[in-house]
Design an enzyme around this catalytic site. Structure first.
Site, short mmCIF file in Angstrom:
data_model
loop_
_atom_site.label_atom_id
_atom_site.label_comp_id
_atom_site.label_asym_id
_atom_site.label_seq_id
_atom_site.Cartn_x
_atom_site.Cartn_y
_atom_site.Cartn_z
N CYS A 2 -26.98 18.85 -82.57
CA CYS A 2 -26.23 18.82 -81.32
C CYS A 2 -26.87 19.81 -80.38
CB CYS A 2 -24.78 19.25 -81.54
SG CYS A 2 -23.86 18.14 -82.61
N GLY A 28 -28.47 15.01 -79.15
CA GLY A 28 -27.25 14.27 -79.50
C GLY A 28 -26.93 13.26 -78.42
N ASN A 101 -23.25 23.51 -83.17
CA ASN A 101 -24.37 22.74 -83.70
C ASN A 101 -24.58 23.18 -85.14
OD1 ASN A 101 -27.99 22.95 -83.21
ND2 ASN A 101 -26.80 21.38 -84.22
N GLY A 102 -24.54 22.23 -86.05
CA GLY A 102 -24.75 22.55 -87.45
C GLY A 102 -23.75 21.84 -88.33
N TYR A 257 -39.42 17.40 -85.55
CA TYR A 257 -38.85 16.29 -84.79
C TYR A 257 -37.83 16.68 -83.74
CZ TYR A 257 -35.64 12.36 -83.91
OH TYR A 257 -34.82 11.43 -83.32
O1 LIG Z 1 -38.30 6.83 -90.76
P1 LIG Z 1 -37.24 6.73 -89.73
O2 LIG Z 1 -35.87 6.72 -90.34
O3 LIG Z 1 -37.47 5.62 -88.77
O4 LIG Z 1 -37.24 8.10 -88.91
C1 LIG Z 1 -38.38 8.70 -88.36
C2 LIG Z 1 -38.62 8.25 -86.94
O5 LIG Z 1 -37.46 8.54 -86.11
C3 LIG Z 1 -37.82 9.45 -85.08
O6 LIG Z 1 -38.09 8.77 -83.86
P2 LIG Z 1 -37.00 8.51 -82.71
O7 LIG Z 1 -37.11 7.12 -82.25
O8 LIG Z 1 -35.65 8.96 -83.15
O9 LIG Z 1 -37.37 9.51 -81.52
P3 LIG Z 1 -38.68 9.84 -80.68
O10 LIG Z 1 -38.75 8.83 -79.57
O11 LIG Z 1 -38.42 11.22 -80.19
O12 LIG Z 1 -39.87 9.78 -81.55
C4 LIG Z 1 -39.09 10.10 -85.56
O13 LIG Z 1 -39.88 10.55 -84.47
C5 LIG Z 1 -39.78 9.00 -86.31
O14 LIG Z 1 -40.46 8.13 -85.42
N1 LIG Z 2 -25.30 17.65 -85.57
C1 LIG Z 2 -24.42 18.60 -85.39
O1 LIG Z 2 -24.74 19.74 -85.07
C2 LIG Z 2 -23.00 18.19 -85.64
C3 LIG Z 2 -21.92 19.20 -85.35
C4 LIG Z 2 -20.64 18.88 -86.13
N2 LIG Z 2 -20.85 19.04 -87.55
C5 LIG Z 2 -20.18 17.48 -85.80
O2 LIG Z 2 -20.28 16.60 -86.59
O3 LIG Z 2 -19.72 17.22 -84.72
MG LIG Z 3 -40.28 8.75 -83.33
#
Ligand SMILES: O=P(O)(O)OC[C@H]1O[C@H](OP(=O)(O)OP(=O)(O)O)[C@H](O)[C@@H]1O
Ligand SMILES: NC(=O)CC[C@H](N)C(=O)O
Ligand SMILES: [Mg+2]
Length: 505
Positions: A2, A28, A101-102, A257
């Site tokens: 988040c 998020g 966040n967490g 990421y």
């Molecule tokens: O193996 P998976 O479960 O597919 O997860 C990994 C993928 O998901 C994320 O991309 P995402 O589309 O969320 O965001 P980005 O556009 O920032 O790369 C990450 O960058 C990988 O591409």
């Molecule tokens: N990804 C997060 O940081 C989530 C915060 C909190 N645990 C929620 O579910 O809303």
């Molecule tokens: Mg990606």
């Protein structure tokens, strides 16, 4: 993950809080919220959706006051409904709002204690509501009508004593101030900064430094693990270490990421860390395949770009943008549910045939988690006419669930879980697959000896959880409650209409 932000300004802060949330949106996409405080009241707007859809002009006009906090949500507890959007509010003592966040790993026990010992009611499935109530109880124990910063610090000490897991939080008490704190391992990031105005200094606390850059604040530094940073309503800064034995061990997946590349976390540039990941991966590929026949390196947009470019440079192979991303579709990994993630990859990315035709291509992604992206993208490369399709991940195989704020609760959903690299290669349909080694990833992020960070949370790669309290029983229960299947079942059995207790829409 988040995004959180809190600001104490010298003039109305609704617009800059909103601007900060837009910049933290990559953390998020499910819900967003802002609470402001003028001299008399709190004003809250929160709902499901992206920040740009949740806050309309009529809401912005009502978010009055010179201090406030905001949140963008990616759920790891509870569901995606608006009653679990953040910030959360509790009216006693003093009125407190909090954004988190967490993820708390002892949420179940805490929920019981909060009810039985503290006589408090929790109305949602969100662990963040529990965190707020633990804090509120610890503050109530000070038993004062007028509190000062030391009371806040003592209450945060109480939070650290009772809560386990990952938590970076911002909170506000109307007419008093805004504060932020970070768990004693510093798992989730949070920074603070300031800017000078004619009326005096204004302060901000936020998940990532990019939020400070874009709204014109200067970075002071990271909130240290266990530390609390408090800004009173006059704009004075107070800080205190509130944990007896803090050990900085931030989540390495932020660098892989989650975070934006233009952020600096724990004094490490995310951009540089990703560049070094590319360099390390190139060295590995050269080592294990000296006579490679790769014609071109193609990144999987967006996050892998930084690493892919350096990988190509160090491999001495051309870099080409072969996939075009639809800029109106968000991040797929943080979408709720496998069906929507799967569909979104194809809607989001499209191949330029020219870059693939009759070539041996090396596709590069930052990570392979469920394999949703890589499986489809490899097929797209073949359909576009590639002769051979190799795949490289700038992170090692993700084999274990995350319990600190990333919604990867179920080992069986991870493509690398209980599979060898050769099996993953087959499963994905790649002609050859390369993973970064964990030591190389750590080296890449740590800048070898130059960084303040001695240890990272690398649990998704090695199953070692820095808080030391994650048992097989906990993981089993998490899988049972939060796997995609369980979430799907809950959604289908539920009336999505929310009767809101706190939300002033
Ligand atoms: O193996 P998976 O479960 O597919 O997860 C990994 C993928 O998901 C994320 O991309 P995402 O589309 O969320 O965001 P980005 O556009 O920032 O790369 C990450 O960058 C990988 O591409
Ligand atoms: N990804 C997060 O940081 C989530 C915060 C909190 N645990 C929620 O579910 O809303
Ligand atoms: Mg990606």
């Amino acid at each position: 993950m988040c995004g959180i932000v809190g600001i104490v300004g010298k003039s109305p802060i609704n617009q800059i809080l909103y601007d900060a949330l837009l910049v933290l949106q990559h953390r998020g996409q499910d819900a967003a919220g802002i609470v402001t405080s003028d001299s008399k009241k709190l004003h809250m707007r929160k709902d499901t959706g992206l920040a740009r859809d949740v806050f309309r002009t009529r809401h912005m006009l009502r978010l009055r006051g010179n201090m406030g906090i905001g949140h963008v949500r990616y759920p790891t507890a509870g569901g995606s409904c608006s009653s679990e959007a953040q910030p959360f509010y509790v009216n006693s003592p003093y009125g407190i709002v909090l954004a988190h966040n967490g993820n708390l790993t002892n949420a179940e026990e805490l929920k019981r204690d909060v009810f039985v010992d503290d006589l408090r009611h929790i109305n949602t499935e969100s662990d963040s509501e529990i965190l707020l109530n633990v804090f509120a109880h610890e503050l109530q124990l000070q038993n004062k009508l007028r509190i000062d910063e030391q009371d806040i610090f003592r209450a945060v000490e109480g939070v650290h004593r009772r809560c386990r897991g990952g938590y970076a939080a911002v909170a506000m008490i109307p007419g008093f101030g805004v504060f932020g704190f970070r768990d004693p391992h510093g798992i989730r990031p949070v920074v603070y900064g300031k800017r000078e105005t004619e009326a005096g200094e204004e302060y901000i606390i936020a998940s990532e430094s990019v939020a400070l850059d874009t709204i014109g604040f200067e970075l002071i530094g990271d909130v240290a693990p266990g530390e609390c940073v408090f800004i009173d309503r006059e704009g004075h800064l107070h800080t205190k270490q509130c944990a007896p034995q803090p050990v900085l061990s931030p989540c390495i997946f932020e660098f892989v990421y989650f975070a934006r590349p233009d952020s600096i976390i724990d004094n490490i540039s995310v951009h540089k860390a990703r560049s070094r990941m590319g360099k390390k991966l190139a060295a590995k590929i050269k080592r294990v395949w000296p006579g490679h026949d790769i014609d071109v390196v193609i990144p999987v947009p967006d996050t892998s770009r930084t690493a892919a470019l350096q990988l190509a440079n160090h491999l001495g192979v051309p870099y080409a943008e072969g996939f075009i991303k639809n800029r109106y579709i968000g991040r797929t990994f943080i979408m709720p549910g496998q069906q929507v993630r799967k569909k979104s990859v194809r809607q989001k990315l499209n191949a330029i045939d020219l870059e693939f035709r009759r070539k041996n291509v090396l596709l590069v992604d930052d990570s392979i988690v469920r394999g949703t992206t890589s499986q489809q993208i490899i097929q797209m490369a073949r359909d576009a006419g590639a002769r051979r399709v190799y795949f490289a991940s700038a992170a090692p195989p993700v084999r274990y669930p995350n319990v600190y704020g990333i919604d990867m609760p179920s080992a069986s959903e991870l493509i690398a879980h209980a599979r060898s690299e050769a099996e993953i290669e087959r499963e994905l349909g790649a002609d050859r697959l390369f993973f970064q080694d964990l030591d190389d990833l750590i080296d890449a992020v740590q800048k070898r000896g130059k960084s303040l960070v001695d240890r990272f949370d690398t649990s998704v790669f090695d199953g070692i959880y820095v808080t030391g309290d994650v048992t097989p029983d906990y993981l089993e229960e998490l899988e049972r409650a939060r796997s995609d299947g369980a979430k799907q079942e809950r959604r289908s059995g539920q009336d999505e209409t929310v009767i809101e207790l706190y939300n002033t829409a």
